[in-house]
Design a protein around this motif. Structure first.
Motif, PDB file in Angstrom:
ATOM      1  N   VAL A  35      98.603  12.255   0.246  1.00 20.15           N
ATOM      2  CA  VAL A  35      98.922  13.240   1.355  1.00 20.15           C
ATOM      3  C   VAL A  35     100.352  13.382   1.516  1.00 20.15           C
ATOM      4  CG1 VAL A  35      98.349  13.676   3.664  1.00 20.15           C
ATOM      5  CG2 VAL A  35      96.648  12.869   2.311  1.00 20.15           C
ATOM      6  N   LEU A  93      90.276  10.307   2.776  1.00 21.06           N
ATOM      7  CA  LEU A  93      91.728  10.046   2.906  1.00 21.06           C
ATOM      8  C   LEU A  93      92.053   8.790   3.948  1.00 21.06           C
ATOM      9  CD1 LEU A  93      92.719  13.662   4.005  1.00 21.06           C
ATOM     10  CD2 LEU A  93      92.842  12.525   1.842  1.00 21.06           C
ATOM     11  N   HIS A 112      97.857  16.523   9.600  1.00 24.17           N
ATOM     12  CA  HIS A 112      97.086  15.371   9.735  1.00 24.17           C
ATOM     13  C   HIS A 112      97.674  14.469  10.996  1.00 24.17           C
ATOM     14  CE1 HIS A 112      95.366  15.607   5.535  1.00 24.17           C
ATOM     15  NE2 HIS A 112      96.642  15.880   5.401  1.00 24.17           N
ATOM     16  N   ARG A 160      86.793  13.865   6.072  1.00 25.08           N
ATOM     17  CA  ARG A 160      88.211  13.273   5.639  1.00 25.08           C
ATOM     18  C   ARG A 160      88.311  11.879   5.668  1.00 25.08           C
ATOM     19  NH1 ARG A 160      91.685  16.733   9.798  1.00 25.08           N
ATOM     20  NH2 ARG A 160      90.323  15.757  11.586  1.00 25.08           N
ATOM     21  N   LEU A 183      87.772  14.584  -0.282  1.00 20.28           N
ATOM     22  CA  LEU A 183      88.871  15.399  -0.098  1.00 20.28           C
ATOM     23  C   LEU A 183      89.970  14.617  -0.589  1.00 20.28           C
ATOM     24  CD1 LEU A 183      89.471  17.823   1.395  1.00 20.28           C
ATOM     25  CD2 LEU A 183      90.267  16.543   3.077  1.00 20.28           C
ATOM     26  N   GLN A 184      90.161  13.202  -0.639  1.00 20.07           N
ATOM     27  CA  GLN A 184      91.269  12.513  -1.476  1.00 20.07           C
ATOM     28  C   GLN A 184      91.482  13.041  -3.099  1.00 20.07           C
ATOM     29  OE1 GLN A 184      91.904   8.192  -3.136  1.00 20.07           O
ATOM     30  NE2 GLN A 184      91.690   8.172  -1.074  1.00 20.07           N
TER      31      GLN A 184
END
Length: 284
Positions: free
Chosen positions: A116, A237, A186, A234, A255-256
């Protein structure tokens, strides 16, 4: 670094204001690595326990030195260190390489493991001069240090206390716009860290600017008043292990893997498999 004394905390999680003794072998390794990178013009930012001590006064026992650098500089750094007899390896092409000698090592970090937040040129421009083990070096800015800890939220390691300590010990004299920029979409992770800070230090809520509190809390209230039925899960993450059941058994999106895949494609044009998938033997 301040003068070192032979007193160490019991573990790397124990915070102390007593200077930590640095073993001669570790000191030699750190000095050689920093000098080698300086000699060949490889830009880096010293982070980890060294940076935490600079901004908070907290000493922490550690067997490694954390160096943040842009991803394109990692192969160059490893090449120079390998020629000096260091055992070098890339543990994860998304973010982590290591240079070993004996039981001590240096981490070369180009971003967060979830892909991220990644180190770029702006991190290097914001470094500050520092003398580390007798070598003229560059240390990470407090804002970038906080950003590097926003997603360290695992069962086995949680850096929320470090963030709270940095805010408290700097009295909030931080470039908050920089933190908002790094957190980006984020920003809720930043708000989470600030809520923890405020809970721990309620008498010093004002170390976080009132305008920032208002901005983030207003955004948050708008979110919770809406029903975003299509918003992505999420959890991965935050920690792909603690939230693995959501993906493997409950069918929610990983998502990661998407963030990491984009990072891998950017670093190497050819298709490369995520090493985490190989280790797990399946997609996550």
């Amino acid at each position: 670094m301040a003068e070192l004394h032979p007193k160490s905390p019991v573990s790397s999680s124990l915070t102390t204001a007593l200077p930590v003794f640095l073993q001669p072998e570790a000191e030699r390794l750190y000095r050689e690595v920093l000098a080698e990178l300086n000699e060949h013009g490889v830009s880096y930012a010293v982070a980890g326990a060294v940076a935490l001590e600079k901004y908070t006064g907290i000493w922490r026992a550690t067997k490694d030195l954390d160096l943040f650098m842009e991803s394109h500089n990692v192969p160059k750094a490893l090449d120079h260190l390998r020629r000096q007899g260091f055992r070098c390896e890339i543990l994860d092409p998304v973010w982590l390489a290591k240079a070993h000698r004996g039981e001590y090592f240096v981490d070369l970090i180009s971003g967060m493991s979830n892909g991220v937040i990644m180190v770029d040129e702006s991190w290097m421009k914001r470094t500050q001069p520092a003398l580390i083990v007798g070598v003229e070096s560059r240390i990470i800015s407090p804002e970038d240090l906080i950003a590097s800890k926003l997603f360290v939220t695992r069962r086995e390691r949680f850096d929320g206390a470090d963030i709270a300590h940095i805010i408290y010990r700097t009295r909030g004299r931080l470039e908050w716009e920089r933190l908002l920029e790094l957190a980006g979409e984020h920003w809720e992770m930043l708000l989470w860290a600030l809520v923890l800070y405020r809970y721990v230090y309620p008498a010093h809520t004002d170390y976080v600017p009132p305008t920032l509190w208002h901005d983030l809390l207003s955004r948050y209230m708008q979110l919770v008043q809406q029903n975003e039925s299509n918003a992505p899960f999420r959890g991965s993450l935050v920690d792909e292990n603690m939230f693995s059941i959501d993906i493997r058994d409950w069918g929610l999106e990983d998502l990661q893997s998407g963030f990491r895949a984009r990072r891998l494609r950017k670093e190497a044009p050819e298709t490369r498999e995520d090493p985490r998938r190989r280790r797990r033997g399946q997609s996550s």
